[in-house]
Scaffold this motif. Sequence first.
Motif, short mmCIF file in Angstrom:
data_model
loop_
_atom_site.label_atom_id
_atom_site.label_comp_id
_atom_site.label_asym_id
_atom_site.label_seq_id
_atom_site.Cartn_x
_atom_site.Cartn_y
_atom_site.Cartn_z
N TYR A 1 -4.19 -5.72 1.12
CA TYR A 1 -4.09 -6.17 2.50
C TYR A 1 -5.45 -6.67 3.01
CZ TYR A 1 0.67 -4.61 3.39
OH TYR A 1 2.05 -4.48 3.39
N LEU B 1 4.70 -5.95 13.44
CA LEU B 1 4.98 -6.27 12.05
C LEU B 1 5.94 -7.44 11.98
CD1 LEU B 1 5.42 -2.87 10.15
CD2 LEU B 1 3.44 -4.40 10.15
N PRO C 1 3.89 -0.04 5.03
CA PRO C 1 3.91 -0.30 6.47
C PRO C 1 5.31 -0.43 7.04
CG PRO C 1 2.25 -1.65 5.41
CD PRO C 1 3.03 -1.01 4.31
N TRP D 1 7.22 3.91 10.19
CA TRP D 1 7.67 4.20 11.55
C TRP D 1 9.15 4.61 11.50
CZ3 TRP D 1 11.61 1.45 14.01
CH2 TRP D 1 12.07 0.32 13.33
N HIS E 1 3.02 5.33 3.29
CA HIS E 1 1.99 4.31 3.11
C HIS E 1 2.55 2.90 3.29
CE1 HIS E 1 -1.22 7.02 1.94
NE2 HIS E 1 -0.38 7.64 1.13
N GLU F 1 -7.53 -3.82 1.28
CA GLU F 1 -7.05 -2.43 1.34
C GLU F 1 -5.83 -2.34 0.44
OE1 GLU F 1 -4.82 0.68 4.37
OE2 GLU F 1 -5.70 -1.15 5.19
N GLY G 1 1.76 -8.95 9.66
CA GLY G 1 1.55 -8.41 10.98
C GLY G 1 0.66 -9.28 11.85
N TRP H 1 -2.52 -9.98 9.86
CA TRP H 1 -2.55 -8.98 8.78
C TRP H 1 -1.76 -9.56 7.62
CZ3 TRP H 1 0.23 -3.84 7.75
CH2 TRP H 1 -0.60 -2.94 7.08
N ARG I 1 -4.37 -1.27 11.79
CA ARG I 1 -2.97 -1.66 11.72
C ARG I 1 -2.63 -2.54 12.92
NH1 ARG I 1 -3.76 -0.23 7.38
NH2 ARG I 1 -2.65 1.30 6.10
#
Length: 478
Positions: free
Chosen positions: A450, A407, A380, A384, A378, A434, A475, A462, A403
């Motif tokens: 967020y 970032l 961010p 990845w 979860h 969020e 982001g 973001w 998304r």
Amino acid sequence: MLWVALRFPSLALEALLRGHALRESTGIPWAIADSRKVLACNAQADALGVRPGMGLAAAWALAPRLRVQPRDEATEREALEGIAAWACSFTPHVSLEPPQGVLMEVGGSLRLFHGLASMVDRMRRGLEEMGFSAMLAAAPTARGAWWLAIASSEELIMDPALLEAALAVLPVSAACPEPDALDFLRSIGVTTIEGLFALPREGLGRRLGRGLLDSLERALGTAPEPRAIFAPPVRFAAKLELHGEVEHAEGVLFAARRLLVQLEGLLAARQAGVRRFFLVLLHRAARPRVVEVGLASPGRESERFMQLLREKLSMIVLVEPVEAIRIEAADFEPLRGYTAGLFRDARIEGEGWVRLIERLQARLGGDAVHGIDLQPEHRPERAWRVLGTNERLWRGEAGTGARPLWLVEPSRRLKETDGMPHDGGRLELLAGPERIESGWWDGEEVARDYFIARASSSALLWIFRERSGGWYLHGLFA
């Protein structure tokens, strides 16, 4: 059945000198010696009058610059087995005929290689690329093909009815190499195999032994000839002497190509590929240097190996001259052939992309070129991971919230006025919050709300607000 015989009259010489790129053009005469006699010599020595069987003293008298190497039977055996492994790419029925021969039953492979003539041309090219010269003949029997090759009669006989006539004109030494037996046959006027056929079999057997009669019957196909079938090895390791110190890494490419062609044949025989191989540079007074060459997908083409190796060697500076090389490969993976599509072939197009990746990795380093993939997380900044060329994509759900493509790492603190975030002006909140709360189990707990916000420049950002207070940019939407 159809047998192809490969005879290597200069194997003792070529096994030691095939790593030397200029052995025929430097003008230096070379010879291999065994028991103080010349066993084999190159074209330069032959032009000066040096012949196999000649004493070394006489050879040096004719060619004072003659360079002599002692015979290395272990190297010859290794070279012959390497040829046999390569030959397995044409047929699984390969048999050794030491010390200078390999026999191949190719009847079942003719259609695959578009006939005998095409197959033979391909064999000659492959042997030349590996640094070997061969006498090549074909016949319906293994013994018949071998006698043709011994006599340097490079005939390709496919019709059994023509075999006896082709063998009859060969010198008797092809069938009976033992000196005592050969002297006896010549003393009674037998100089060809035709004369041997004419002799009474019972008397010939009593005088020269049953073995010669068995050979005659096997050559004509009237008796079977059981042969041990060579099994290709499950890993590859081969060494070549360079016969001259190489001071630049790229100078070993010629010799490396000899071995990579041999590796390609072995892999084709095993219907396999490799994802990496190793080039070992051997020095006189330093530890060996190992160069690892990786592939983005399993492969076996020598040209592909050479491209990657050339990229690797262009980045290497030698601290010591190289005297020999060794190539090693293991961990073979199944790699079968495929049928190309009539129109657009997606597999070939994808393979081109893979080749580009592996060449970039060879030049820039394996860690410099990689993919990116999602992972179930979860947070961010942890959602990845770096994706290696041999790893599979994660197939899980990526989440439901929007998304950004980019970032900001680490997230950047924003100015705050009256509880609202600013970045070159007040930001307009378009969507959110969020909530993301995660990481309590690993000591990296986050608690954030967020939002998607629009800046005064109309860029979409973001951002998040910490539960403990403060706004951050995390982001940028494309």
